[in-house]
Motif scaffolding. Structure first.
Motif, PDB file in Angstrom:
ATOM      1  N   GLN A   1      -0.846  13.842  -2.342  1.00 13.49           N
ATOM      2  CA  GLN A   1      -0.410  15.154  -1.381  1.00 13.49           C
ATOM      3  C   GLN A   1      -0.787  16.284  -2.200  1.00 13.49           C
ATOM      4  OE1 GLN A   1       3.395  14.262   0.206  1.00 13.49           O
ATOM      5  NE2 GLN A   1       2.904  12.046   0.363  1.00 13.49           N
TER       6      GLN A   1
ATOM      7  N   LYS B   1      -0.824   4.893  -0.832  1.00 16.71           N
ATOM      8  CA  LYS B   1      -1.749   5.598  -0.244  1.00 16.71           C
ATOM      9  C   LYS B   1      -1.515   7.157   0.161  1.00 16.71           C
ATOM     10  CE  LYS B   1      -4.746   2.646   2.850  1.00 16.71           C
ATOM     11  NZ  LYS B   1      -5.034   2.501   4.184  1.00 16.71           N
ATOM     12  N   ASN B   2      -0.259   7.219   0.268  1.00 16.66           N
ATOM     13  CA  ASN B   2       0.427   8.555   0.588  1.00 16.66           C
ATOM     14  C   ASN B   2       1.124   9.145  -0.986  1.00 16.66           C
ATOM     15  OD1 ASN B   2       2.624   6.935   0.504  1.00 16.66           O
ATOM     16  ND2 ASN B   2       3.719   7.853   2.144  1.00 16.66           N
TER      17      ASN B   2
ATOM     18  N   ARG C   1       7.428   1.217   7.997  1.00 14.21           N
ATOM     19  CA  ARG C   1       6.361   0.743   7.783  1.00 14.21           C
ATOM     20  C   ARG C   1       6.006  -0.710   8.397  1.00 14.21           C
ATOM     21  NH1 ARG C   1       2.795   4.622   6.772  1.00 14.21           N
ATOM     22  NH2 ARG C   1       3.837   5.979   4.969  1.00 14.21           N
TER      23      ARG C   1
ATOM     24  N   LYS D   1       0.903  -1.251  -0.041  1.00 15.87           N
ATOM     25  CA  LYS D   1      -0.108   0.000  -0.018  1.00 15.87           C
ATOM     26  C   LYS D   1       0.736   1.035   0.025  1.00 15.87           C
ATOM     27  CE  LYS D   1      -3.977  -1.906   2.625  1.00 15.87           C
ATOM     28  NZ  LYS D   1      -4.709  -2.024   3.775  1.00 15.87           N
ATOM     29  N   TYR D   2       2.271   1.023   0.571  1.00 14.27           N
ATOM     30  CA  TYR D   2       2.921   2.263   0.440  1.00 14.27           C
ATOM     31  C   TYR D   2       4.272   2.247  -0.206  1.00 14.27           C
ATOM     32  CZ  TYR D   2      -0.120   3.089   4.672  1.00 14.27           C
ATOM     33  OH  TYR D   2      -1.145   3.511   5.302  1.00 14.27           O
TER      34      TYR D   2
ATOM     35  N   HIS E   1      10.327  14.250  -5.743  1.00 14.49           N
ATOM     36  CA  HIS E   1       9.951  15.309  -4.868  1.00 14.49           C
ATOM     37  C   HIS E   1      10.558  16.612  -5.638  1.00 14.49           C
ATOM     38  CE1 HIS E   1       8.269  13.411  -1.180  1.00 14.49           C
ATOM     39  NE2 HIS E   1       9.261  12.252  -1.661  1.00 14.49           N
TER      40      HIS E   1
ATOM     41  N   GLU F   1      11.788   2.960   4.295  1.00  9.75           N
ATOM     42  CA  GLU F   1      10.441   3.094   4.195  1.00  9.75           C
ATOM     43  C   GLU F   1       9.846   1.733   4.680  1.00  9.75           C
ATOM     44  OE1 GLU F   1       6.742   5.077   4.059  1.00  9.75           O
ATOM     45  OE2 GLU F   1       8.792   5.836   4.300  1.00  9.75           O
TER      46      GLU F   1
END
Length: 457
Positions: free
Chosen positions: A368, A362-363, A69, A15-16, A410, A65
């Motif tokens: 965002q 999800k993020n 998580r 999910k991430y 980013h 990550e």
């Protein structure tokens, strides 16, 4: 953990984190093995060592990550440390044992916060009584105990005045609960402890002493109370916090935190390749192998002295990571290599992965930015071709300059949306569509100019 099968752990990580299935599978097995260890007979339980992992791969591919998580998924104590910050004992810098102390400190605070949350209702009831005492002070007549001839305390006779006070108190209680008194200003005694600022030891000295000077000196210092004028609503929060801290049994908190760290703690050691000394170590490399030797007993299993008591590291799961560009995992000292039996190579990310990273988690980055601009009343839409173009440019810049993985997205997104983010407050209700042409016109000039792209992208 009983309900989390390895396949379900991977599904949650999906999910991430995009891709890296081998790494997800390895950490899922390592995590499930912890639960399995708890189920085996006691005489065998202590013999089963955790299967520590080395994640090998460039920056920005999801190593940190995955570990973070993982800890959130199982509510495990988690601490991320940079191996390059540590030095061999005898040199100026942080002692490797501090990673365990920091993990315990974080866990104590987390368990304490949870305990405070559990007693919050009880604390609010006590705080409410204290607030009513402030709003309706007891009279001298009520505070004096009636004593009979034998010196025993007698019951105060009920009179009209005490009945009136009781009725007034109940009325105030009702108003307080309904929030009618929230804006009233009251004088509240807030306790504050004056702490002298004394620097006696360096970081290393303080850690080696294993003594919490702040707590020790704090107990000797008198508590000062300071009168503050605050609103009733704020005073209730202060009193509730004060009471919840009193209701928490710190001995129980510490015992629970130590058990949690010992049985389910995760320490993520980043940049472990930076403590691999090059051949003929001299100068800055001189203490690198020393850090590995200092790290070895902690990873093998030893007892670390902390201000809360001894902590065993035998069953803490260590996940190490590094890019290993200039060195190989086999360049670590043999004893430390043996303590990381599982090695997983993470794949570098390309255009396909970047497209998925932008949209699927999800993020996700696009989610965002859409949510942030919506707060200004701006509705931003990314066309599929624009997302493909952003991913293509990210891959190209990574290939031509330093490969920083998904973090490149980013910098590119910030550069692409800079003008919109700046002007957003002046354009409420406006719809903005980002297409492939707008991405190309904004980013191609910077990308093609190598000097500019190094600084900007």
């Amino acid at each position: 953990m009983e309900n989390l099968k390895p396949s379900e752990i991977v599904k949650e990580l999906d999910k991430y984190i995009i891709g890296q299935n081998k790494a997800k599978k390895s950490v899922a097995i390592a995590l499930r093995n912890r639960w399995r260890r708890q189920q085996v007979p006691d005489d065998l339980r202590d013999e089963i060592a955790p299967k520590n992992i080395i994640l090998i791969g460039p920056t920005g591919v999801g190593k940190t990550e995955i570990a973070r998580r993982l800890s959130k998924l199982t509510d495990s104590p988690f601490n991320k440390v940079e191996a390059s910050k540590f030095t061999e004992v005898g040199y100026v810098g942080r002692d490797v044992e501090s990673m365990v102390r920091d993990l315990l400190e974080l866990t104590v605070n987390a368990v304490k916060s949870k305990e405070q949350e559990d007693v919050k209702e009880k604390a609010m009831i006590i705080a409410e009584e204290r607030m009513l005492d402030i709003l309706l002070p007891k009279t001298n007549r009520q505070e004096v105990d009636n004593k009979n001839e034998s010196g025993e305390t007698g019951l105060e006779p009920v009179n009209a005045e005490s009945t009136d006070l009781s009725a007034t108190r109940n009325k105030l209680r009702d108003m307080l609960r309904k929030g009618k008194l929230d804006d009233r200003i009251i004088d509240l005694d807030v306790s504050e402890r004056q702490m002298p600022v004394i620097e006696v030891f360096s970081n290393l000295g303080m850690e080696e002493m294993g003594v919490n000077f702040k707590d020790m000196l704090g107990g000797l210092m008198p508590k000062n109370t300071k009168k503050r004028k605050v609103k009733v609503s704020e005073a209730m929060e202060i009193l509730t916090l004060d009471e919840s801290q009193r209701l928490v049994d710190m001995d129980k908190v510490v015992k629970s935190a130590i058990l949690k760290v010992e049985q389910s703690g995760i320490i993520f050691i980043d940049e472990i390749d930076k403590i691999v000394g090059k051949n003929g170590g001299s100068g800055p490399d001189v203490s690198r192998e020393g850090v590995q030797r200092d790290l070895l007993p902690i990873v093998e299993g030893s007892t670390i002295t902390t201000k809360y008591g001894p902590v065993k590291t035998d069953h803490i799961l260590f996940i190490a990571s590094g890019a290993f560009h200039a060195v190989k995992p086999s360049d670590l000292i043999p004893e430390l290599q043996g303590r990381f039996p599982i090695r997983v190579e993470l794949e570098a990310l390309g255009q396909k992965e970047f497209v998925r990273i932008l949209k699927e988690p999800k993020n996700a980055l696009l989610i965002q930015y859409i949510a942030m601009l919506k707060t200004e009343g701006v509705n931003i839409v990314f066309e599929p071709e624009a997302i493909e173009e952003i991913a293509r440019i990210a891959e190209e810049v990574n290939n031509h300059t330093e490969n920083i993985g998904a973090r490149r997205l980013h910098t590119i997104m910030e550069c692409l949306l800079e003008d919109i983010l700046f002007d957003a407050p002046d354009m409420p209700g406006k719809d903005v569509v980002i297409d492939a042409n707008s991405v190309s016109s904004k980013l191609n000039d910077i990308k093609d100019n190598e000097d500019l792209s190094r600084y900007i992208l």
